[in-house]
Enzyme design. Structure first.
Site, PDB file in Angstrom:
ATOM      1  N   HIS A 137       0.922  -1.338  -0.234  1.00  6.98           N
ATOM      2  CA  HIS A 137      -0.185   0.121  -0.050  1.00  6.98           C
ATOM      3  C   HIS A 137       0.960   1.366  -0.083  1.00  6.98           C
ATOM      4  O   HIS A 137       0.716   2.179   0.924  1.00  6.98           O
ATOM      5  CB  HIS A 137      -1.077  -0.024   1.221  1.00  6.98           C
ATOM      6  N   HIS A 139       1.836   4.814  -1.767  1.00  2.00           N
ATOM      7  CA  HIS A 139       1.641   6.011  -2.408  1.00  2.00           C
ATOM      8  C   HIS A 139       2.730   6.578  -3.051  1.00  2.00           C
ATOM      9  O   HIS A 139       3.937   6.995  -2.342  1.00  2.00           O
ATOM     10  CB  HIS A 139       0.956   7.162  -1.750  1.00  2.00           C
ATOM     11  N   LYS A 219      -6.514  -0.365  -8.954  1.00  3.25           N
ATOM     12  CA  LYS A 219      -6.897   0.205  -7.511  1.00  3.25           C
ATOM     13  C   LYS A 219      -8.226   0.740  -7.558  1.00  3.25           C
ATOM     14  O   LYS A 219      -8.412   1.789  -8.154  1.00  3.25           O
ATOM     15  CB  LYS A 219      -5.961   1.306  -6.799  1.00  3.25           C
ATOM     16  N   HIS A 322      -6.635  13.799   1.668  1.00  2.00           N
ATOM     17  CA  HIS A 322      -7.714  13.769   0.881  1.00  2.00           C
ATOM     18  C   HIS A 322      -8.201  15.051   0.345  1.00  2.00           C
ATOM     19  O   HIS A 322      -9.425  15.118   0.153  1.00  2.00           O
ATOM     20  CB  HIS A 322      -8.872  12.947   1.738  1.00  2.00           C
ATOM     21  N   ASP A 362       0.635   2.648   3.889  1.00  2.00           N
ATOM     22  CA  ASP A 362      -0.107   3.933   3.317  1.00  2.00           C
ATOM     23  C   ASP A 362       0.729   5.142   3.562  1.00  2.00           C
ATOM     24  O   ASP A 362       0.423   6.103   3.946  1.00  2.00           O
ATOM     25  CB  ASP A 362      -1.372   4.090   4.434  1.00  2.00           C
TER      26      ASP A 362
END
EC number: 3.5.1.5
Length: 568
Positions: A137, A139, A219, A322, A362
């Site tokens: 996971h 990024h 994804k 986000h 993450d």
């Protein structure tokens, strides 16, 4: 045979069967189950030692018959067991595990573990050896993540992104044109890479194109819209091309509740990200995904283990990652709906029971890539503090089963979920020699040596201008395996079978490795972490019950493998 006491033996040749080792400053203790070396014939290197010509080093063998590297007398921690052995490496892969040496004069030497003139030696005495960690996971926000990862013991990335773009801050997708460009950009980074394409489409054409361009999977993320039609379309494509689907489900239940997502998945295999307390996904009951055999559940570093600071740091992290606005009440409500201390606390228990099968970072999107390994062992230690010995360990007085369960979360299970287990994920003959050596007192925090594809890529190293390798500052530094063409030649690019011919034209140097068996894997196949409990979460209070038992836990005030290990 001459006798020697255990303390002296371990100082010379490493610990042996029955000896107990404490991992770092945790409360976890492992016991050596078996020693595959031969007493009195241990191979060690140095002045006046065994590995010399005509002694432990054999003459008369051709280069193909002897090892390129041998790691002597190491204590191996793997999902299959905890044991001592010599490990042989040839052409970048593990050639054998057992007793190495000179078969002309030493008994018990494996024919695959001959030490010869061309063999390099890494001393494993007093060291723990593990497989390189796999983070599924990631990024791909900054290339410097690779330095942090390697320095912590991670050797494989599965994820997506294009750099510090707004979409990559939030989601692990490498879409379209960027697949080739990111493969080119990472070709000389000494890490195995796999790229996830963007799967959020209710039509299959764009999804198929990304798989044919090299994506090892797709994804789905709520920020792009994880609707039932998107889920169904992506899984149909995945079944056709034998790739994995990773999903971050709908936190605000806008397109449906968890039951609707499960209906759209329809029993097909899927890797569910953030089956956890605050990382995102259906609020508040995404954890119920742990109940199903077709769902491969993972969680991430931000919430584990539950401690005094966990809640406080989450709101700011979530707002940044986000693309949310503190001045927008709806954005604040969205963020707060994801942060629930009751589910965060229960997450640790699900890991300890083996209900959450995989642990990931993450990275830079609320998680820290360099903490995958240390937080895994913090959870294990914290759970032993609360729950005591696992039932499997109670009669032994050691924590071998618990340790094997936890190491499987970031090695073999991560590999199985994405079709990589034929080449990475464990210390087994024939697999890529991605290996990590640790001093027991620094286990989980600071690897001594990180071997990538048979070559040392990172290691603890002192001042390069010093007269010996150990003077301060003694820190993790890149080694020769991290430079030049060696970095790519010792690493894999994991791809779909459908993309082989296209990628051959990209001019890459990494080993092209096809993922396998992504659609036939189930939670039942995940090692030591395939428990499927009954989970109930109160929609108003967020209280969690597992198999009818209410989970109530206070945050940890102190953790092992923390500030003590980072003072200098």
């Amino acid at each position: 045979m001459a006798q020697i006491n255990r303390k002296l033996y371990s100082s010379m040749y490493g610990i042996t069967t029955g000896d107990i080792v404490t991992l770092g400053d945790t409360n976890l203790k492992i016991q050596v189950e078996k020693d595959y070396t031969t007493y009195g014939e241990e191979c060690v290197f140095g002045g006046g030692k065994v590995i010399r010509d005509g002694m432990g080093q054999a003459s008369g063998f051709c280069d193909e018959e002897v090892l390129d590297m041998v790691i002597t007398n190491a204590l191996i921690i793997d999902y299959k067991g905890i044991y001592k052995a010599d490990i042989g490496i040839k052409n970048g892969k593990i050639k054998g595990i057992g007793k190495a040496g000179n078969p002309h004069i030493q008994p018990g030497v494996s024919p695959t573990l001959i030490i010869g003139t061309i063999t390099e030696v890494v001393s494993g005495e007093g060291r723990i050896l593990t497989a390189g960690a796999i983070d599924t996971h990631v990024h791909y926000i900054s290339p410097q993540q690779a330095d942090e990862a390697l320095a912590s013991g991670i050797t494989t990335f599965v994820g997506g992104g294009t750099g510090p773009a707004t979409g990559t801050y939030a989601t692990t997708c490498t879409p379209g044109w960027y697949l080739r460009k990111m493969m080119e950009a990472t070709d000389n980074i000494p890490i195995n890479f796999g790229f996830l394409g963007k799967g959020n489409s209710s039509k299959s054409k764009a999804l198929e194109g990304q798989i044919k361009a090299g994506a090892l999977g797709l994804k789905l993320h709520e920020d792009w819209g994880s609707t039932p039609s998107v889920i169904d379309t992506s899984l149909k494509v995945a079944d056709e091309y034998d790739v994995q689907i990773c999903i971050h489900t709908d936190s605000i239940n806008e397109c449906g509740y968890i039951e609707d997502t499960l209906c759209a998945i329809d029993g097909r295999t899927i890797h569910a990200y953030h089956v956890e307390g605050a990382g995102g996904g259906h609020a508040p009951d995404i954890m119920k995904a742990c109940e199903y055999a077709n769902i491969l559940p993972s969680s991430t570093t931000p919430t584990n283990p539950y401690s005094l600071n966990t809640i406080d740091e989450h709101l700011d992290m979530l707002m940044v990652c986000h693309h949310l606005d503190f001045n927008n009440p709806e954005d604040i409500s969205f963020a707060q709906s994801r942060i629930r201390q009751q589910t965060i606390g229960a997450e640790d228990f699900l890991h300890d029971m083996g209900a959450i099968s995989i642990f990931t970072s993450d990275s830079q999107a609320m998680g820290r890539i360099g903490e995958v390994i240390c937080r895994t062992w913090q959870i294990a230690s914290r759970m032993k503090e609360i729950r005591g010995f696992l039932s499997e360990d109670q009669m032994t007085g050691n924590d071998n089963y618990r340790v094997r369960r936890y190491i499987a979360k970031y090695t073999i299970n991560a590999a199985l979920a994405h079709g990589l287990s034929h080449i990475v994920g464990s210390v087994e003959k024939g697999k890529l020699a991605d290996l990590v050596l640790w001093r027991p007192e620094f286990f989980g925090t600071k690897p001594d040596i990180v071997i990538k594809g048979g070559m040392i890529a990172y290691a603890q190293m002192g001042d390069p201008n010093a007269s010996i390798p150990t003077p301060e500052p003694y820190i993790s530094r890149p080694m020769y395996g991290a430079f030049g063409n060696a970095a790519s030649a010792t690493s894999c690019l994991f791809i779909s079978e459908a993309s082989i011919e296209a990628i051959k034209g990209y001019g890459l140097n990494k080993m092209l490795t096809v993922v396998k068996g992504c659609r036939v894997i189930s939670k039942n196949d995940l090692k030591l972490n395939n428990y499927m409990p009954c989970i109930d979460i109160d929609s108003k209070t967020f209280e969690v019950s597992i198999d009818g038992v209410l989970i109530s836990v206070k945050p940890a005030k102190k953790l092992p493998l923390a500030q003590l290990y980072n003072l200098f």
